[in-house]
Design a protein around this motif. Sequence first.
Motif, mmCIF file in Angstrom:
data_model
loop_
_atom_site.group_PDB
_atom_site.id
_atom_site.type_symbol
_atom_site.label_atom_id
_atom_site.label_comp_id
_atom_site.label_asym_id
_atom_site.label_seq_id
_atom_site.Cartn_x
_atom_site.Cartn_y
_atom_site.Cartn_z
ATOM 1 N N THR A 309 0.837 -1.078 -0.151
ATOM 2 C CA THR A 309 0.263 -0.008 0.089
ATOM 3 C C THR A 309 0.887 1.299 -0.106
ATOM 4 O OG1 THR A 309 -1.889 1.044 1.226
ATOM 5 C CG2 THR A 309 -0.304 -0.151 2.366
ATOM 6 N N ASP A 310 2.145 1.166 0.528
ATOM 7 C CA ASP A 310 2.855 2.380 0.624
ATOM 8 C C ASP A 310 3.383 2.715 -0.470
ATOM 9 O OD1 ASP A 310 2.470 2.620 3.294
ATOM 10 O OD2 ASP A 310 4.572 2.133 4.046
ATOM 11 N N LEU A 311 3.273 1.935 -1.926
ATOM 12 C CA LEU A 311 3.807 1.928 -3.186
ATOM 13 C C LEU A 311 2.577 2.398 -4.016
ATOM 14 C CD1 LEU A 311 6.457 -0.369 -3.562
ATOM 15 C CD2 LEU A 311 6.983 1.983 -3.240
ATOM 16 N N GLN A 312 1.364 2.401 -3.709
ATOM 17 C CA GLN A 312 0.335 2.836 -4.463
ATOM 18 C C GLN A 312 0.360 4.019 -4.890
ATOM 19 O OE1 GLN A 312 -2.958 4.828 -4.416
ATOM 20 N NE2 GLN A 312 -3.394 4.175 -2.527
ATOM 21 N N ALA A 313 0.430 5.258 -4.116
ATOM 22 C CA ALA A 313 0.450 6.671 -4.735
ATOM 23 C C ALA A 313 1.484 6.636 -5.788
ATOM 24 C CB ALA A 313 0.771 7.578 -3.616
ATOM 25 N N GLN A 314 2.952 6.145 -5.679
ATOM 26 C CA GLN A 314 3.831 6.226 -6.842
ATOM 27 C C GLN A 314 3.523 5.475 -7.895
ATOM 28 O OE1 GLN A 314 3.928 5.373 -3.605
ATOM 29 N NE2 GLN A 314 6.024 5.433 -2.615
ATOM 30 N N PHE A 315 2.725 4.219 -7.837
ATOM 31 C CA PHE A 315 2.519 3.687 -9.078
ATOM 32 C C PHE A 315 1.371 4.247 -9.712
ATOM 33 C CE2 PHE A 315 0.933 0.503 -11.898
ATOM 34 C CZ PHE A 315 2.176 -0.383 -12.143
ATOM 35 N N MET A 316 0.181 4.953 -9.005
ATOM 36 C CA MET A 316 -0.584 5.819 -9.842
ATOM 37 C C MET A 316 -0.067 7.128 -10.520
ATOM 38 S SD MET A 316 -3.782 8.024 -8.182
ATOM 39 C CE MET A 316 -5.005 6.498 -7.526
ATOM 40 N N ALA A 317 1.020 7.568 -9.760
ATOM 41 C CA ALA A 317 1.821 8.604 -10.739
ATOM 42 C C ALA A 317 2.269 7.999 -11.812
ATOM 43 C CB ALA A 317 2.700 9.214 -9.767
ATOM 44 N N ASN A 335 -9.506 5.938 2.505
ATOM 45 C CA ASN A 335 -9.200 7.383 2.527
ATOM 46 C C ASN A 335 -7.659 7.677 1.952
ATOM 47 O OD1 ASN A 335 -9.950 10.036 2.379
ATOM 48 N ND2 ASN A 335 -9.048 10.335 4.367
ATOM 49 N N ARG A 336 -7.301 6.528 1.170
ATOM 50 C CA ARG A 336 -5.873 6.787 0.771
ATOM 51 C C ARG A 336 -5.682 7.200 -0.762
ATOM 52 N NH1 ARG A 336 -0.616 3.291 2.609
ATOM 53 N NH2 ARG A 336 0.916 5.092 3.173
ATOM 54 N N PHE A 337 -6.794 7.920 -1.339
ATOM 55 C CA PHE A 337 -6.465 8.493 -2.480
ATOM 56 C C PHE A 337 -6.222 9.731 -2.469
ATOM 57 C CE2 PHE A 337 -8.591 4.378 -4.193
ATOM 58 C CZ PHE A 337 -7.471 3.948 -4.591
ATOM 59 N N MET A 338 -6.176 10.479 -1.536
ATOM 60 C CA MET A 338 -6.116 11.993 -1.552
ATOM 61 C C MET A 338 -5.160 12.635 -2.346
ATOM 62 S SD MET A 338 -6.747 12.806 2.326
ATOM 63 C CE MET A 338 -5.307 12.110 3.122
ATOM 64 N N HIS A 339 -4.134 11.844 -2.772
ATOM 65 C CA HIS A 339 -3.136 12.299 -3.816
ATOM 66 C C HIS A 339 -3.723 12.642 -5.249
ATOM 67 C CE1 HIS A 339 -2.740 7.900 -3.289
ATOM 68 N NE2 HIS A 339 -2.612 7.954 -4.704
ATOM 69 N N ALA A 340 -4.804 11.955 -5.507
ATOM 70 C CA ALA A 340 -5.469 11.889 -6.837
ATOM 71 C C ALA A 340 -5.617 13.409 -7.343
ATOM 72 C CB ALA A 340 -6.610 10.936 -6.916
ATOM 73 N N VAL A 352 -12.154 8.346 -8.741
ATOM 74 C CA VAL A 352 -12.018 7.561 -7.554
ATOM 75 C C VAL A 352 -13.456 7.169 -7.397
ATOM 76 C CG1 VAL A 352 -11.370 7.406 -5.225
ATOM 77 C CG2 VAL A 352 -9.978 8.678 -7.064
ATOM 78 N N SER A 353 -13.690 6.073 -7.028
ATOM 79 C CA SER A 353 -15.055 5.471 -6.615
ATOM 80 C C SER A 353 -14.637 4.600 -5.413
ATOM 81 C CB SER A 353 -15.786 4.849 -7.674
ATOM 82 O OG SER A 353 -16.992 4.466 -7.175
ATOM 83 N N GLY A 354 -14.920 4.848 -4.217
ATOM 84 C CA GLY A 354 -14.720 3.960 -3.009
ATOM 85 C C GLY A 354 -12.876 3.710 -2.972
ATOM 86 N N GLY A 355 -13.015 2.269 -3.053
ATOM 87 C CA GLY A 355 -11.625 1.681 -2.895
ATOM 88 C C GLY A 355 -10.837 1.561 -4.097
ATOM 89 N N GLU A 356 -11.480 2.177 -5.149
ATOM 90 C CA GLU A 356 -10.749 1.811 -6.704
ATOM 91 C C GLU A 356 -10.887 3.249 -7.318
ATOM 92 O OE1 GLU A 356 -11.720 -1.460 -9.180
ATOM 93 O OE2 GLU A 356 -12.694 0.067 -10.480
ATOM 94 N N ALA A 357 -9.527 3.271 -8.143
ATOM 95 C CA ALA A 357 -9.075 4.645 -8.923
ATOM 96 C C ALA A 357 -8.897 3.992 -10.264
ATOM 97 C CB ALA A 357 -8.160 5.429 -8.232
ATOM 98 N N ARG A 358 -9.730 4.815 -11.254
ATOM 99 C CA ARG A 358 -9.389 4.635 -12.551
ATOM 100 C C ARG A 358 -8.394 5.548 -13.244
ATOM 101 N NH1 ARG A 358 -14.500 1.834 -15.816
ATOM 102 N NH2 ARG A 358 -14.924 0.388 -14.236
ATOM 103 N N VAL A 359 -7.131 5.212 -13.971
ATOM 104 C CA VAL A 359 -6.283 6.094 -14.368
ATOM 105 C C VAL A 359 -6.493 6.183 -15.802
ATOM 106 C CG1 VAL A 359 -4.151 7.112 -14.081
ATOM 107 C CG2 VAL A 359 -5.075 5.935 -12.136
ATOM 108 N N ARG A 360 -6.690 6.767 -16.328
ATOM 109 C CA ARG A 360 -6.632 6.958 -17.969
ATOM 110 C C ARG A 360 -5.331 7.774 -18.310
ATOM 111 N NH1 ARG A 360 -11.682 6.690 -16.228
ATOM 112 N NH2 ARG A 360 -11.395 8.911 -15.645
ATOM 113 N N GLY A 361 -4.423 7.139 -18.829
ATOM 114 C CA GLY A 361 -3.094 7.789 -19.292
ATOM 115 C C GLY A 361 -3.500 8.941 -20.097
#
Length: 429
Positions: A309-317, A335-340, A352-361
């Motif tokens: 989980t501590d690498l999730q924000a980095q991978f989202m970037a 509540n761990r998508f505050m970086h989005a 972001v919806s609940g515990g899932e984020a969709r990232v379209r490049g």
Amino acid sequence: MDRIAITGGARLNGSIPISGAKNSAIKLMAASLLTDEPLRLTNMPRLADTRFLGKLLMRLGVSVTESDGPDGQQTILHAPEITSGFAPYDLVRQMRASFNVLGPLVARSGQAKVSLPGGCTIGARPVDLHLQALEALGAKIDLHEGYVYAQAPRGLKGAEITFPFVSVGATEHAMLAAVLADGVTVIHNAACEPELVDLQECLNAMGAKVEGAGTPTVTITGVPRLKGATHAVIPDRIEMGTYAVAAAMAGGEVRLTNARPGLIDALLEKLKEAGAGVEETADGCIIRRNGSRLNAVDIETAPFPGFATDLQAQFMALMTTANGESRIRETIFENRFMHAPELMRLGADISVSGGEARVRGVEQLEGAEVMATDLRASVSLVIAGLVARGETTVSRIYHLDRGFERLEEKLGACGAQVRRIVGDGEPEL
């Protein structure tokens, strides 16, 4: 308040040494309360969090000496006696993990008064499991006005402890308390993270009898006292993963040294799936990307050995500029998508919806002023800034300083254009 400014567009080429693990170092420092002999920790990171805990330990009677020893950065901690069993709110609130002094204090001196750590921006993370473990070991627990009063005047007793769900902090806390308990303690449904193995090795070097760390069942046979020891802190797998993602994001070739790639297999497999090159070496790994656009891949966080989980924000970037759509599921903390929203300020397309984020490049991020919301989110913004057109300025970087040692220096040595701006707005000399 300091900020970090990143001018995007530079490829990364060079070597980055990985520091000792923050999440391990702070628990090892707490172990110094268990003995009246010196504990010498090598490969120690120099971070805001280790300084916070050092201040608290000194208040309790521990001398804390930092130096550069023959094995690199070291810290020697020595508590010939516990001069105070009181850990006040103004110190504990600065870092949740400092709550873990409670168990060692009760184990060694029979009593303690420790502040509850308070809230957290990435979820409640209650300490109920910590307290239940101490009660199982025979401690009497009372809560008054935000403080935990714990007493075991006749010492702690070995017990069976079964956690209803996996908790790294509670497992570590139970281990720290049980090593001086009378009898055998068995922890069921224990966390399996590598930092627990590191804690076991340190405690055993001090004379404890702990086995099973890294598996769901940990057995501790209590001993009357512990001795001093020398122990090298495990390399920081989160820092290693962060720089691996940064190299994949910016392109180029980066060699990570003093690292254990086996600790981040889940991430490295996803980097390969996305199109980055990964090569393991004798002392770490090499991350390569030749400039071609990465492919979007999905991740789901999970306890070790899953995706951290501590690498999730980095991978989202990383996924913000990948080709396609990535789904990121967070299963550990709410509540761990505050970086989005901050990544979206740079032009990322994220929902972001609940515990899932969709990232379209998207093809290009644009530099902007952004704000760090927590430790891992702060470095995700730096990673995005490495490729954003123009300048990205990240504020509230005290979060970053909690867990990343000399980040500007390490990235800068590989060609990144990263600088710290001190509180008055002038660049730091």
